[in-house]
Scaffold this active site. Sequence first.
Site, PDB file in Angstrom:
ATOM      1  N   LYS A 203       0.732  -1.105   0.269  1.00  0.00           N
ATOM      2  CA  LYS A 203      -0.044  -0.055   0.028  1.00  0.00           C
ATOM      3  C   LYS A 203       1.087   1.095   0.293  1.00  0.00           C
ATOM      4  O   LYS A 203       0.685   2.190  -0.689  1.00  0.00           O
ATOM      5  CB  LYS A 203      -0.787  -0.080   0.931  1.00  0.00           C
ATOM      6  CG  LYS A 203      -1.774   1.287   1.454  1.00  0.00           C
ATOM      7  CD  LYS A 203      -2.822   1.364   0.355  1.00  0.00           C
ATOM      8  CE  LYS A 203      -3.449   3.388   0.473  1.00  0.00           C
ATOM      9  NZ  LYS A 203      -4.493   3.135  -0.868  1.00  0.00           N
TER      10      LYS A 203
ATOM     11  N   CYS B  20      -4.018  10.358   0.996  1.00  0.00           N
ATOM     12  CA  CYS B  20      -2.622   9.033   1.213  1.00  0.00           C
ATOM     13  C   CYS B  20      -0.869  10.331   0.286  1.00  0.00           C
ATOM     14  O   CYS B  20      -0.113   9.826   1.496  1.00  0.00           O
ATOM     15  CB  CYS B  20      -2.722   8.476  -0.059  1.00  0.00           C
ATOM     16  SG  CYS B  20      -4.558   7.682   1.192  1.00  0.00           S
TER      17      CYS B  20
END
Length: 474
Positions: free
Chosen positions: A230, A288
């Site tokens: 991720k 993010c």
Amino acid sequence: MGRVLADLFKKRGPVRTIGVIGMGYVGIPAGALFAKSFEKVYGFQRDSSSSGYKINLLNAGKNPLKGEEPGLDELLNEVVQKKKFECTSDFSKISQCDAVTIAIQTPFLNPTDLIPDFSALEEGIRQAGKYLSEGSLIVLESTITPGTTANWAKKILEEESGLVAGRAFGLAHAPERVMVGRLLRNIQEHDRIVGGIDDASTNRAMELYGPVLTSGKLIPMTATAAEVTKTAENTFRDLQIAAANQLALYCEAIGINFYDVRKGIDSLKGDGITRAILWPGAGVGGHCLTKDTYHLERGVKIADEQSVDFPDGVESLYVTARHINDFMPMHMVHLLKKGLNRSGKKIKGARVALLGWSFLANTDDARNTPSESFYLLCMEEGADIRVHDPWVTNWPGIDVSQDLESVLSGVDAVVIFTGHRMYYQLDSHKVRELSGSSRCVIIDGRNVIDPDVFIQNGFIYLGIGRGDKNSHPI
């Protein structure tokens, strides 16, 4: 140990009731989709002054997220009407859940020290641990530093529950992979990375996510490998954006059009040829990309393994990419100053319309928006800035207007920071009329307007990557 946990899962039976901690951009659509596929979902939300309002809205089947989010309003209303989804601040109901997912933000207060702010995540994990029951599964969906699930989170859950992870309950990391504006679609269609601390946890987590997927596939691995996956995929996207931004800056300096160059690069296709190139822009925002590089860097530093073999005196390529993307709002200030100078004005005292406060087009998501960096830099320079956004209705300390005409009225410069659909429709005649200026400056940070149209109507135009236009005759 794994066999004991697998037997506990079998004894408990299939996953029926799910808890989702964190009712935000990830938790809300995930909860709604779980409710469509399973018997019951509890969405856990603190009844705080800032977010408690979501509880009543969600329980009325209403979506608290603004912006264009296809299908979410209808799905929420459906699962609430069927009494399959309930939002609550009563965390004790976690004890009724077969599986609990946690999707809470993990920012860095100061990226340079590589210490994340896990306070909100820790609170969510402690609540889950306090009420988890034997044979349940805990899944972290938040993007976290590699090693967090199998170490820090595991320790907290065991402290709070008095149970042993991998023996009495399962623990996994299954990172979200969503983009605001396409949340439901992403959850269903993107492959799902599932990493447990052991095989039994991984398999149970795959049972949880399998029914939600339509075209996406399950990809099992270890918890730490899932964490690296991720953080690395977001780091690579940030790196690609930085490469486009740097090339755009080069094209400006050389006096050519980045978009011509991009088209040329993209035309090279064939077996084994990959020349994918993203788009430059006024800056990178969101929760993010602005932080996940630092999670990856921190994971390497804290890992109890061998040190990284890396050239001496060379900064991380990934961190350098972050610096380039963080620089783009400053570059927008430089373009603004250049444009104002060409119009015979200074930035101090200039009236500037800033178009777009959210970081992502056609949404209200303004987390870590680069517009704020630009706004603060301009304020330091003494500019008079007005902000417009069709989706963001309020922001602490900033007056965000939804009245475009009033924001454009009497300005010396217009700066486009977000690619909202409505900004593609800006009419050069109307904007010039509202500005009242024969030499209004327009800075395009997202390549949304036709420079020739605005130049022909008397505007002083500058755009990212538009070296062919940034010094056009006035």
